[in-house]
Design a protein around this motif. Structure first.
Motif, PDB file in Angstrom:
ATOM      1  N   CYS A 155       0.800  -1.254  -0.167  1.00  0.00           N
ATOM      2  CA  CYS A 155       0.053   0.145   0.123  1.00  0.00           C
ATOM      3  C   CYS A 155       0.789   1.115   0.149  1.00  0.00           C
ATOM      4  O   CYS A 155       0.412   1.889  -0.745  1.00  0.00           O
ATOM      5  N   GLN A 156       1.947   1.347   0.747  1.00  0.00           N
ATOM      6  CA  GLN A 156       2.674   2.345   0.923  1.00  0.00           C
ATOM      7  C   GLN A 156       3.481   2.600  -0.339  1.00  0.00           C
ATOM      8  O   GLN A 156       3.622   3.662  -0.933  1.00  0.00           O
ATOM      9  N   ALA A 158       2.627   1.297  -3.462  1.00  0.00           N
ATOM     10  CA  ALA A 158       1.992   1.771  -4.574  1.00  0.00           C
ATOM     11  C   ALA A 158       1.521   3.475  -4.596  1.00  0.00           C
ATOM     12  O   ALA A 158       1.379   3.986  -5.333  1.00  0.00           O
ATOM     13  N   ASN A 159       1.310   3.796  -3.200  1.00  0.00           N
ATOM     14  CA  ASN A 159       0.736   5.129  -3.082  1.00  0.00           C
ATOM     15  C   ASN A 159       2.070   6.130  -3.387  1.00  0.00           C
ATOM     16  O   ASN A 159       1.880   6.976  -4.273  1.00  0.00           O
ATOM     17  N   MET A 160       3.285   5.678  -3.024  1.00  0.00           N
ATOM     18  CA  MET A 160       4.481   6.556  -3.552  1.00  0.00           C
ATOM     19  C   MET A 160       4.304   6.602  -4.863  1.00  0.00           C
ATOM     20  O   MET A 160       5.196   7.773  -5.352  1.00  0.00           O
ATOM     21  N   LEU A 161       4.213   5.658  -5.627  1.00  0.00           N
ATOM     22  CA  LEU A 161       4.439   5.582  -7.033  1.00  0.00           C
ATOM     23  C   LEU A 161       3.018   6.334  -8.078  1.00  0.00           C
ATOM     24  O   LEU A 161       3.069   6.388  -8.805  1.00  0.00           O
ATOM     25  N   GLY A 162       1.964   7.063  -7.163  1.00  0.00           N
ATOM     26  CA  GLY A 162       1.185   7.645  -7.485  1.00  0.00           C
ATOM     27  C   GLY A 162      -0.136   7.088  -8.072  1.00  0.00           C
ATOM     28  O   GLY A 162      -1.011   7.157  -8.420  1.00  0.00           O
ATOM     29  N   ALA A 163      -0.517   5.779  -7.372  1.00  0.00           N
ATOM     30  CA  ALA A 163      -1.333   5.096  -7.688  1.00  0.00           C
ATOM     31  C   ALA A 163      -2.759   5.308  -6.588  1.00  0.00           C
ATOM     32  O   ALA A 163      -2.284   5.606  -5.812  1.00  0.00           O
ATOM     33  N   ILE A 164      -3.850   5.122  -6.942  1.00  0.00           N
ATOM     34  CA  ILE A 164      -4.954   5.134  -6.225  1.00  0.00           C
ATOM     35  C   ILE A 164      -5.132   3.850  -5.698  1.00  0.00           C
ATOM     36  O   ILE A 164      -5.440   2.732  -6.330  1.00  0.00           O
ATOM     37  N   VAL A 165      -5.060   3.723  -4.269  1.00  0.00           N
ATOM     38  CA  VAL A 165      -4.783   2.388  -3.661  1.00  0.00           C
ATOM     39  C   VAL A 165      -6.184   2.034  -2.802  1.00  0.00           C
ATOM     40  O   VAL A 165      -6.440   2.665  -1.959  1.00  0.00           O
TER      41      VAL A 165
END
Length: 326
Positions: A155-156, A158-165
């Motif tokens: 989660c962390q 994917a969030n860092m990469l700009g995704a909607i999680v």
């Protein structure tokens, strides 16, 4: 003699036996390590139950630990007695063990407790979002077991990469953790149907990728959450092995289904070195928060396994050798 967990037959947590074991001295290319913190991973359960094949029986479980070098064999020049190291080698559920020096890395900056809980899970998360599927800005991703050891890091990252999680969890407490770890939407799967909720959140579009470590209970729903040409990353099976999938189930939306694993990906030494550096730097800088939510004495490994299988835990689990002072 040292104390270790030994397994003489495959089965439930009760097959983990706490007993004395002889380990000897390090030979050429080997070191002896006094383990300070031992990571617990779902792969340990897969080996114990026979989902994955163990090299031999009896065996000592565990695939990672951090500890103190207490002996050095001939030909080892990069490590010395007194060094604190992380090592990913089989048989870590023991107070001390012999390890191939090439499997050990110096740990100058990271707490052994954090290292033992973060590396296998961190590497799994890293390969999931950067190699096996490349998460990009604007993607929408679904992470099952979002408060688990790998799930939290996924989660962390994917969030860092700009995704909607979007994350699924079992309790309100785990939902709070998932929010802190970068989930934009958290689904309590015991109270609501996750397929319906994903459909609502994405306005019927579905997600680019599902990261599914749960297996049987979530598999069909995960496929239903994907948009056309979406990727189903099945990297675990905590609820059991999924039922066979007919190709027609994938053809309906031209889906991709894969079952990646660190063990079988034929990762080169250079690639692994780069990945380890990536995980260490992100953990060291605080960009990735490692949640060591549960520690157990090594002698209580069976309880740790039972609690993890029953989803009573969140974040990472670490075993502490009895009397090590932690």
């Amino acid at each position: 003699m040292v104390k270790a967990i030994r397994v003489y037959e495959l089965g439930g947590p009760e097959v983990l036996k706490w007993e004395d074991m002889e380990i000897g001295d390090p030979k050429e290319g080997e070191i002896r390590v006094k383990n300070m913190a031992i990571g617990v991973n779902f792969i340990d359960i897969y080996y114990r139950t026979g989902v994955y094949k163990v090299p031999e029986i009896p065996y000592t479980p565990g695939v990672e630990a951090a500890g103190l070098v207490t002996g050095v064999g001939s030909g080892v020049n990069n490590l010395k007695i007194g060094d604190v190291v992380y090592h990913n080698s089989m048989g870590t559920y023991t107070e001390e063990q012999i390890v191939l020096a090439e499997k050990a890395s110096l740990l100058p900056l990271i707490d052994p407790l954090v290292a033992a809980s973060a590396m296998v899970k961190g590497l799994t998360a890293r390969f999931l979002v950067r190699t096996w599927f490349k998460v990009e800005q604007g993607h929408t991703v679904l992470v099952h077991a979002a408060a688990g050891g790998v799930g939290s890091l996924l989660c962390q990252w994917a969030n860092m990469l700009g995704a909607i999680v979007i994350g699924t969890v079992s309790t309100k407490e785990k939902a709070l953790q998932a929010k802190e770890d970068g989930c934009h939407h958290v689904i309590l799967y015991k109270e609501e149907d996750f397929v319906t909720r994903v459909n609502e959140i994405t306005s019927g579009q579905g997600v680019e990728v599902v990261f599914d470590s749960v297996g049987k209970d979530t598999f069909q729903g995960s496929l239903a959450c994907l948009k056309a040409r979406g990727y189903m990353m099945s990297y675990g099976q905590s609820s059991g092995t999924p039922d066979p999938v007919p190709l027609s189930a994938l053809a309906a939306k031209s889906l991709f289904l894969t079952r990646p694993s660190l063990r079988t990906s034929n990762i080169s030494k250079e690639e692994m070195r780069e990945a380890i550096g990536d995980v260490v730097s992100k953990v060291g800088s605080g960009a990735l928060r490692v949640r060591v939510n549960h520690t157990y004495p090594l002698s209580q490994a069976a309880q740790a396994h039972a609690d993890m299988a029953a989803r009573k835990t969140s974040g990472s689990i670490v075993l502490i050798p009895d009397g090590s002072g932690h």
